[in-house]
Design a protein around this motif. Structure first.
Motif, PDB file in Angstrom:
ATOM      1  N   ASP A 556       0.845  -1.198   0.000  1.00  0.00           N
ATOM      2  CA  ASP A 556       0.000   0.000   0.000  1.00  0.00           C
ATOM      3  C   ASP A 556       0.881   1.249   0.000  1.00  0.00           C
ATOM      4  O   ASP A 556       1.979   1.255   0.544  1.00  0.00           O
ATOM      5  CB  ASP A 556      -0.884   0.030   1.250  1.00  0.00           C
ATOM      6  N   LEU A 557       0.379   2.288  -0.590  1.00  0.00           N
ATOM      7  CA  LEU A 557       1.092   3.569  -0.591  1.00  0.00           C
ATOM      8  C   LEU A 557       0.328   4.596   0.240  1.00  0.00           C
ATOM      9  O   LEU A 557       0.422   5.792   0.008  1.00  0.00           O
ATOM     10  CB  LEU A 557       1.274   4.063  -2.031  1.00  0.00           C
ATOM     11  N   GLU A 558      -0.441   4.098   1.211  1.00  0.00           N
ATOM     12  CA  GLU A 558      -1.228   4.970   2.072  1.00  0.00           C
ATOM     13  C   GLU A 558      -0.763   4.816   3.524  1.00  0.00           C
ATOM     14  O   GLU A 558      -0.124   3.824   3.871  1.00  0.00           O
ATOM     15  CB  GLU A 558      -2.720   4.628   1.977  1.00  0.00           C
ATOM     16  N   PRO A 559      -1.093   5.772   4.387  1.00  0.00           N
ATOM     17  CA  PRO A 559      -0.649   5.695   5.784  1.00  0.00           C
ATOM     18  C   PRO A 559      -1.238   4.488   6.509  1.00  0.00           C
ATOM     19  O   PRO A 559      -2.319   4.001   6.181  1.00  0.00           O
ATOM     20  CB  PRO A 559      -1.173   7.009   6.400  1.00  0.00           C
ATOM     21  N   THR A 560      -0.509   4.015   7.506  1.00  0.00           N
ATOM     22  CA  THR A 560      -0.959   2.920   8.352  1.00  0.00           C
ATOM     23  C   THR A 560      -1.515   3.497   9.648  1.00  0.00           C
ATOM     24  O   THR A 560      -0.929   4.427  10.201  1.00  0.00           O
ATOM     25  CB  THR A 560       0.223   1.984   8.673  1.00  0.00           C
ATOM     26  N   PRO A 561      -2.640   2.984  10.153  1.00  0.00           N
ATOM     27  CA  PRO A 561      -3.169   3.491  11.427  1.00  0.00           C
ATOM     28  C   PRO A 561      -2.132   3.414  12.544  1.00  0.00           C
ATOM     29  O   PRO A 561      -1.261   2.529  12.548  1.00  0.00           O
ATOM     30  CB  PRO A 561      -4.356   2.556  11.709  1.00  0.00           C
ATOM     31  N   ASN A 562      -2.225   4.327  13.486  1.00  0.00           N
ATOM     32  CA  ASN A 562      -1.263   4.372  14.589  1.00  0.00           C
ATOM     33  C   ASN A 562      -1.346   3.138  15.481  1.00  0.00           C
ATOM     34  O   ASN A 562      -0.364   2.753  16.107  1.00  0.00           O
ATOM     35  CB  ASN A 562      -1.498   5.619  15.446  1.00  0.00           C
ATOM     36  N   ILE A 563      -2.524   2.531  15.564  1.00  0.00           N
ATOM     37  CA  ILE A 563      -2.748   1.462  16.523  1.00  0.00           C
ATOM     38  C   ILE A 563      -3.390   0.260  15.845  1.00  0.00           C
ATOM     39  O   ILE A 563      -4.328   0.415  15.063  1.00  0.00           O
ATOM     40  CB  ILE A 563      -3.669   1.929  17.673  1.00  0.00           C
ATOM     41  N   ASN A 564      -2.882  -0.918  16.153  1.00  0.00           N
ATOM     42  CA  ASN A 564      -3.562  -2.150  15.783  1.00  0.00           C
ATOM     43  C   ASN A 564      -4.536  -2.452  16.924  1.00  0.00           C
ATOM     44  O   ASN A 564      -4.146  -2.929  17.992  1.00  0.00           O
ATOM     45  CB  ASN A 564      -2.535  -3.280  15.619  1.00  0.00           C
ATOM     46  N   LEU A 565      -5.813  -2.159  16.716  1.00  0.00           N
ATOM     47  CA  LEU A 565      -6.785  -2.287  17.801  1.00  0.00           C
ATOM     48  C   LEU A 565      -6.948  -3.735  18.250  1.00  0.00           C
ATOM     49  O   LEU A 565      -7.241  -3.986  19.421  1.00  0.00           O
ATOM     50  CB  LEU A 565      -8.133  -1.711  17.373  1.00  0.00           C
ATOM     51  N   ASN A 566      -6.774  -4.694  17.345  1.00  0.00           N
ATOM     52  CA  ASN A 566      -6.869  -6.087  17.754  1.00  0.00           C
ATOM     53  C   ASN A 566      -5.797  -6.421  18.786  1.00  0.00           C
ATOM     54  O   ASN A 566      -6.069  -7.050  19.813  1.00  0.00           O
ATOM     55  CB  ASN A 566      -6.720  -7.008  16.543  1.00  0.00           C
ATOM     56  N   VAL A 567      -4.557  -6.042  18.497  1.00  0.00           N
ATOM     57  CA  VAL A 567      -3.460  -6.309  19.424  1.00  0.00           C
ATOM     58  C   VAL A 567      -3.675  -5.543  20.726  1.00  0.00           C
ATOM     59  O   VAL A 567      -3.456  -6.069  21.827  1.00  0.00           O
ATOM     60  CB  VAL A 567      -2.117  -5.928  18.770  1.00  0.00           C
ATOM     61  N   TYR A 568      -4.114  -4.302  20.616  1.00  0.00           N
ATOM     62  CA  TYR A 568      -4.354  -3.493  21.817  1.00  0.00           C
ATOM     63  C   TYR A 568      -5.408  -4.138  22.720  1.00  0.00           C
ATOM     64  O   TYR A 568      -5.234  -4.229  23.934  1.00  0.00           O
ATOM     65  CB  TYR A 568      -4.800  -2.096  21.397  1.00  0.00           C
ATOM     66  N   LEU A 569      -6.493  -4.612  22.128  1.00  0.00           N
ATOM     67  CA  LEU A 569      -7.609  -5.116  22.937  1.00  0.00           C
ATOM     68  C   LEU A 569      -7.269  -6.412  23.654  1.00  0.00           C
ATOM     69  O   LEU A 569      -7.752  -6.649  24.758  1.00  0.00           O
ATOM     70  CB  LEU A 569      -8.844  -5.304  22.062  1.00  0.00           C
TER      71      LEU A 569
END
Length: 592
Positions: A556-569
């Motif tokens: 992808d050539l787009e930004p990646t979200p700051n947080i992986n919510l799955n891993v966080y949860l």
């Protein structure tokens, strides 16, 4: 020479990639044999490259991917990334065969008017090049794609959105390639312009054409087509739906504030309660997953539920209410994540009741959108069980919900590695001996379908679980192979993860030479992100993610979200910081 875009460019997806592939196919020796992987990639671009009849299948035919992208805030680029990777590997092999010992230059006229999917292919090709490869890309630009652009205004669907999108895209390529830029004369940014026949007649067909560009991650084409459609769109729900697609494009290129503005503009147009509820759902999800403002997100979900009080369509109202309850459950899960263990468990049981209530609303309907919703809710219910630490129950629930699809031709290829991986991680958390067999089977299945991305992630999980179980020699074997895979994929974050686990295995088994060799290898790659990390490897490897990634930052050539919510949860509740911009870069997004 790969022909670039014409004077009037509608940015058809993979247009330049197809032209380059055709040129190379025509230049290869007649006896050249194409592998199954070559054919799979080329068929994805254009069946005509293989002499086959028919056009590329519409991206909208893949219902699960389509609904993930147009119903939620999700790029879901894995399937296209697999194909782009295959295309780039074919191009690299073909260039080597064509060039021999000679240097090859790929000249792309009107490079600043090339479609985004083709630029993904070219970017992947250059990243896969070895040190001994002697091919390069020269882009001849009509204007300056890096020229400063105006800020996006408050009115969505206008040309400055396309301007900002293209400027973001070429700035990313500048960072990826660090090219030599030669400017003969001062120039501004020149935008592609769609011709008058770019859109078909009829509101529904026009909407589908814009949506197809969005699903193909061809956001610039989607902006252009939406702009044309908005000029003639009737005020009301038709215009609102187009603005909704503009907002999803905004969200996917990282323009979060503009995405929220687009959805608000859509709400100012929309009349139908069910559509208004859906727009509030999207706004809430965008705020949840990109701004991490839980109060503002929950307010949007509540607004959406209130809109449905005026609905006269029971079926659609139940459908939208289920999605909104699902959104509120995500917010409640994130809030519970911050609480002490006793209170967290109580709140998560409330989340479970919300998911059950949402599912009860979604039991009717057999069309793809209802099936997709039910599957999403079932997956989220298993996720809540995992958050509660009820791993055995989560495994049983997962088997009951999704085991019926195993072995079915329409699902086996893409679904079975995901299924086996998810079960394997849950079995490992539950302390079951079946964990390794499940993960090994997932690895085998991902390898069979030429999915290098998921195979690398699964191999890391196998290595980590072996390490955790004290099977050091098997762990070393998988982590060595995984480190090699991660480097072949040119994924520095994955390289660091494998290297950390491999050094841990070496230290536990007294293999000091292996530990030193891994650190030396990182320096010798020459990659800036790896050469400097030697003394900064994490003291302990990260556990495998609860689910496989749905999109691939390396393509992808787009930004990646700051947080992986799955891993966080589901992560360590005491060790992980609250969601916020400073959190670690992720490789996936929450299931909801």
């Amino acid at each position: 020479m790969a022909d670039g875009a014409g004077k009037v460019s509608e940015l058809p997806s993979f247009d330049v990639a197809v032209r380059l592939s055709r040129t190379l196919l025509e230049s290869l020796p007649a006896h050249t044999e194409l592998t199954d992987q070559d054919r799979e990639g080329l068929r994805f671009l254009d069946p005509g490259l293989l002499g086959e009849s028919g056009a590329r299948p519409s991206a909208l035919d893949a219902h699960a991917v389509t609904y993930a992208i147009v119903r939620r805030i999700s790029r879901e680029s894995l399937q296209s990334a697999i194909k782009i990777d295959l295309v780039a590997m074919f191009l690299a092999k073909a260039l080597r065969a064509f060039a021999g010992d000679r240097a090859v230059t790929i000249v792309v006229p009107k490079f600043d008017l090339v479609d985004r999917p083709s630029l993904r292919v070219l970017n992947r090709l250059l990243w896969l090049a070895d040190r001994n490869d002697r091919f390069r890309v020269v882009g001849l630009c009509s204007g300056d794609p890096l020229a400063p652009s105006a800020e996006i205004g408050s009115e969505p669907g206008t040309a400055n959105r396309l301007t900002r999108s293209r400027q973001r895209l070429f700035e990313r390529l500048r960072l990826e390639w660090k090219p030599k830029v030669i400017g003969l004369t001062p120039a501004g940014l020149i935008l592609p312009v769609a011709g008058g026949a770019a859109l078909p007649d009829g509101d529904a067909r026009r909407m589908d054409t814009v949506a197809e560009a969005l699903v193909e991650h061809n956001y610039d084409r989607a902006y252009m087509l939406a702009e044309i459609a908005l000029r003639d769109a009737r005020p009301g729900d038709t215009k609102a739906d187009l603005l909704r697609l503009v907002g999803l494009c905004d969200a996917n290129i990282g323009e979060v504030d503009s995405g929220v503005e687009s959805l608000q503009a859509a709400l100012r147009e929309a009349h139908r309660p069910e559509l208004r509820a859906h727009l509030h759902y999207l706004a809430g999800l965008l705020i949840t997953k990109r701004r991490y403002d839980l109060d503002a997100a929950d307010e949007q979900y509540r607004f959406g539920l209130a809109e449905l009080e005026a609905s006269e369509d029971e079926t659609d109202a139940r459908f939208e209410r289920a999605w909104l309850l699902n959104g509120r459950a995500l917010v409640a899960s994130l809030r519970a994540r911050r609480l002490a263990p006793e209170e967290r468990e109580e709140r998560l049981h409330e989340v479970m009741r919300q998911e059950v209530a949402a599912f009860q609303l979604a039991t009717r309907g057999s069309d793809p959108r209802h099936v997709y919703l039910r599957h999403n809710l079932l997956a989220n219910t298993a996720f809540v069980l995992e958050m509660l630490g009820q791993f055995d129950e989560a495994i049983r629930f997962w088997h009951r919900a999704f085991g019926q699809f195993l072995g079915k031709s329409g699902h086996a290829g893409a679904f079975e590695p995901i299924y086996r991986y998810r079960v394997g991680v849950l079995e490992w958390k539950a302390g079951r001996q079946e964990a390794l067999p499940s993960l090994r089977e997932a690895l085998h299945l991902a390898t069979l379908r030429h999915d290098r991305f998921q195979a690398e992630r699964i191999r890391y999980a196998v290595g980590y679980v072996c390490l955790d179980l004290g099977l050091i020699e098997e762990a070393v074997g998988h982590l060595r192979a995984g480190l090699s895979q991660a480097w072949e994929l040119r994924d520095p974050l994955a390289c660091i993860q494998h290297a950390t686990a491999l050094c841990t295995a070496a230290q536990r088994s007294g293999k000091t030479r292996l530990d030193r060799a891994v650190r030396r290898w990182l320096r010798l790659t020459g990659h800036h992100a790896l050469a400097e990390v030697d003394g900064e490897l994490e003291p302990a490897p990260a556990p495998p993610a609860p689910k496989l990634p749905a999109y691939i930052p390396g393509i992808d050539l787009e930004p990646t979200p700051n947080i992986n919510l799955n891993v966080y949860l589901v992560g360590n509740h005491d060790a992980i910081a609250e969601p916020g911009p400073a959190s670690a870069v992720s490789s996936g997004a929450a299931a909801r």
